[in-house]
Design a protein around this motif. Structure first.
Motif, PDB file in Angstrom:
ATOM      1  N   UNK A 132       0.838  -1.196   0.000  1.00 48.65           N
ATOM      2  CA  UNK A 132       0.000   0.000   0.000  1.00 48.65           C
ATOM      3  C   UNK A 132       0.877   1.251   0.000  1.00 48.65           C
ATOM      4  N   UNK A 133       0.353   2.361  -0.535  1.00 47.00           N
ATOM      5  CA  UNK A 133       1.133   3.606  -0.552  1.00 47.00           C
ATOM      6  C   UNK A 133       1.465   4.070   0.868  1.00 47.00           C
ATOM      7  N   UNK A 134       2.642   4.658   1.013  1.00 52.24           N
ATOM      8  CA  UNK A 134       3.102   5.227   2.283  1.00 52.24           C
ATOM      9  C   UNK A 134       3.194   4.188   3.398  1.00 52.24           C
ATOM     10  N   UNK A 135       3.302   2.925   3.025  1.00 52.62           N
ATOM     11  CA  UNK A 135       3.425   1.860   4.027  1.00 52.62           C
ATOM     12  C   UNK A 135       4.490   0.875   3.536  1.00 52.62           C
ATOM     13  N   UNK A 136       5.672   0.929   4.081  1.00 58.00           N
ATOM     14  CA  UNK A 136       6.746   0.070   3.570  1.00 58.00           C
ATOM     15  C   UNK A 136       6.523  -1.412   3.829  1.00 58.00           C
ATOM     16  N   UNK A 137       5.776  -1.747   4.852  1.00 51.71           N
ATOM     17  CA  UNK A 137       5.543  -3.156   5.184  1.00 51.71           C
ATOM     18  C   UNK A 137       4.318  -3.673   4.431  1.00 51.71           C
ATOM     19  N   UNK A 138       4.398  -4.866   3.840  1.00 49.48           N
ATOM     20  CA  UNK A 138       3.233  -5.438   3.153  1.00 49.48           C
ATOM     21  C   UNK A 138       2.124  -5.770   4.142  1.00 49.48           C
ATOM     22  N   UNK A 139       0.891  -5.576   3.699  1.00 46.99           N
ATOM     23  CA  UNK A 139      -0.273  -5.868   4.538  1.00 46.99           C
ATOM     24  C   UNK A 139      -0.938  -7.161   4.071  1.00 46.99           C
ATOM     25  N   UNK A 140      -1.179  -8.076   4.996  1.00 51.18           N
ATOM     26  CA  UNK A 140      -1.839  -9.346   4.679  1.00 51.18           C
ATOM     27  C   UNK A 140      -3.345  -9.113   4.551  1.00 51.18           C
ATOM     28  N   UNK A 141      -3.916  -9.543   3.422  1.00 48.99           N
ATOM     29  CA  UNK A 141      -5.350  -9.342   3.187  1.00 48.99           C
ATOM     30  C   UNK A 141      -6.130 -10.656   3.197  1.00 48.99           C
ATOM     31  N   UNK A 142      -5.473 -11.787   3.312  1.00 44.75           N
ATOM     32  CA  UNK A 142      -6.191 -13.058   3.355  1.00 44.75           C
ATOM     33  C   UNK A 142      -5.278 -14.249   3.138  1.00 44.75           C
ATOM     34  N   UNK A 143      -5.853 -15.425   3.294  1.00 47.42           N
ATOM     35  CA  UNK A 143      -5.135 -16.684   3.097  1.00 47.42           C
ATOM     36  C   UNK A 143      -5.940 -17.591   2.175  1.00 47.42           C
ATOM     37  N   UNK A 144      -5.280 -18.141   1.177  1.00 48.78           N
ATOM     38  CA  UNK A 144      -5.926 -19.082   0.258  1.00 48.78           C
ATOM     39  C   UNK A 144      -5.832 -20.483   0.849  1.00 48.78           C
ATOM     40  N   UNK A 145      -6.978 -21.154   0.930  1.00 52.05           N
ATOM     41  CA  UNK A 145      -7.034 -22.515   1.455  1.00 52.05           C
ATOM     42  C   UNK A 145      -7.398 -23.471   0.338  1.00 52.05           C
ATOM     43  N   UNK A 146      -6.709 -24.595   0.266  1.00 52.12           N
ATOM     44  CA  UNK A 146      -6.976 -25.608  -0.747  1.00 52.12           C
ATOM     45  C   UNK A 146      -7.856 -26.720  -0.173  1.00 52.12           C
ATOM     46  N   UNK A 147      -8.443 -27.488  -1.075  1.00 54.96           N
ATOM     47  CA  UNK A 147      -9.231 -28.663  -0.690  1.00 54.96           C
ATOM     48  C   UNK A 147      -8.757 -29.860  -1.502  1.00 54.96           C
ATOM     49  N   UNK A 148      -8.788 -31.022  -0.893  1.00 55.31           N
ATOM     50  CA  UNK A 148      -8.415 -32.241  -1.601  1.00 55.31           C
ATOM     51  C   UNK A 148      -9.434 -33.325  -1.276  1.00 55.31           C
ATOM     52  N   UNK A 149      -9.430 -34.399  -2.072  1.00 56.59           N
ATOM     53  CA  UNK A 149     -10.408 -35.471  -1.928  1.00 56.59           C
ATOM     54  C   UNK A 149      -9.705 -36.818  -1.957  1.00 56.59           C
ATOM     55  N   UNK A 150     -10.307 -37.788  -1.264  1.00 53.96           N
ATOM     56  CA  UNK A 150      -9.779 -39.148  -1.270  1.00 53.96           C
ATOM     57  C   UNK A 150      -9.849 -39.720  -2.679  1.00 53.96           C
TER      58      UNK A 150
END
Length: 260
Positions: free
Chosen positions: A161-179
């Motif tokens: 983001x502008x004027x913010x040197x540190x990256x901001x976390x906006x979410x986490x992607x979760x995967x799904x798997x099946x037998x």
């Protein structure tokens, strides 16, 4: 003689189904995340004219019997979930799964769809959506003033983001798997749905047990081998011709009988 006509007809129908499957595979050689389909056949019931093991005398048995098959039928289409090639796209919103697992998307009816197609885009609200406009179930929204987007191999989405040197976390992607991923129900639009045969989804972070890692800037291409499909198509064509020839031969034999 009449049986041979019916048997050859079932053979021609089976080869036509095989050609339909091959045509669909070839049509999707450029479809991201497409998984090759293969037709599965089984032989039909048999006429048991002489039972194997039947007694021919007081102390002797038939070593073989006399069974005449009645043809073939298509019983299933199996889908290969072997991973396709990972192709670099240069688009930060493109995500490929290197290993097992599916991205989860929210369908209009509230159910969850599963896909290997990670060519994502942003909608008017800044949500990460598929090419068909379905958002990820993680509900990740990218701020309008974000200068860059970074997705780590374990699914953490962060923005600069502008004027913010540190990256901001906006979410986490979760995967799904099946037998049994082969039991998933294909819905079109590169989406699959859970079914009784696939079992319940097992959710987890990318890189976890049984889950692949996320690769940003890549897309997974179709796993269709064009050369293999063309060779199978030639075999299918020859099998169809041989069944057609069997019908012609049966017709000629019946015609000869009619002339007696």
């Amino acid at each position: 003689m009449i049986n041979s006509l019916h048997i050859s007809k079932t053979g021609m129908q089976a080869q036509q189904t095989q050609l339909d499957v091959i045509s669909n595979n070839l049509a999707n050689t450029s479809t991201n995340g497409f998984k090759r389909v293969n037709a599965v056949f089984e032989d039909l019931m048999y006429q048991n004219l002489r039972q194997v093991g039947a007694n021919t005398a007081e102390q002797s048995e038939l070593p073989t019997g006399l069974q005449l098959g009645l043809g073939v039928r298509t019983v299933a289409t199996s889908r290969s979930f072997a991973q396709g090639s990972l192709q670099q796209s240069g688009n930060n919103l493109d995500l490929a799964i290197n290993g097992g697992g599916f991205l989860q998307v929210e369908m209009p009816d509230g159910t969850v769809g599963y896909t290997r197609d990670g060519s994502l885009q942003l909608d008017a609200q800044g949500r990460m959506v598929t090419s068909s406009g379905y958002p990820l179930t993680a509900g990740i929204t990218i701020p309008a003033d974000a200068e860059s987007i970074t997705v780590s191999s374990d699914g953490v989405v962060s923005v600069k983001l502008p004027a913010n040197p540190a990256p901001a976390v906006v979410g986490n992607i979760e995967l799904a798997n099946f037998i049994n991923p082969a039991g998933l129900e294909p819905r079109g639009q590169n989406l699959f749905a859970e079914s009784q045969a696939s079992g319940n989804p097992v959710n987890g972070a990318p890189g976890g047990a049984g889950m692949g890692t996320v690769m940003q800037g890549f897309v997974e291409t179709s796993n269709v081998n064009v050369v293999q499909e063309l060779v199978t198509m030639i075999q299918t064509q020859r099998a169809y011709e041989m069944n057609s020839k069997a019908i012609q031969t049966s017709d000629q034999m019946l015609q000869r009988l009619a002339q007696l």
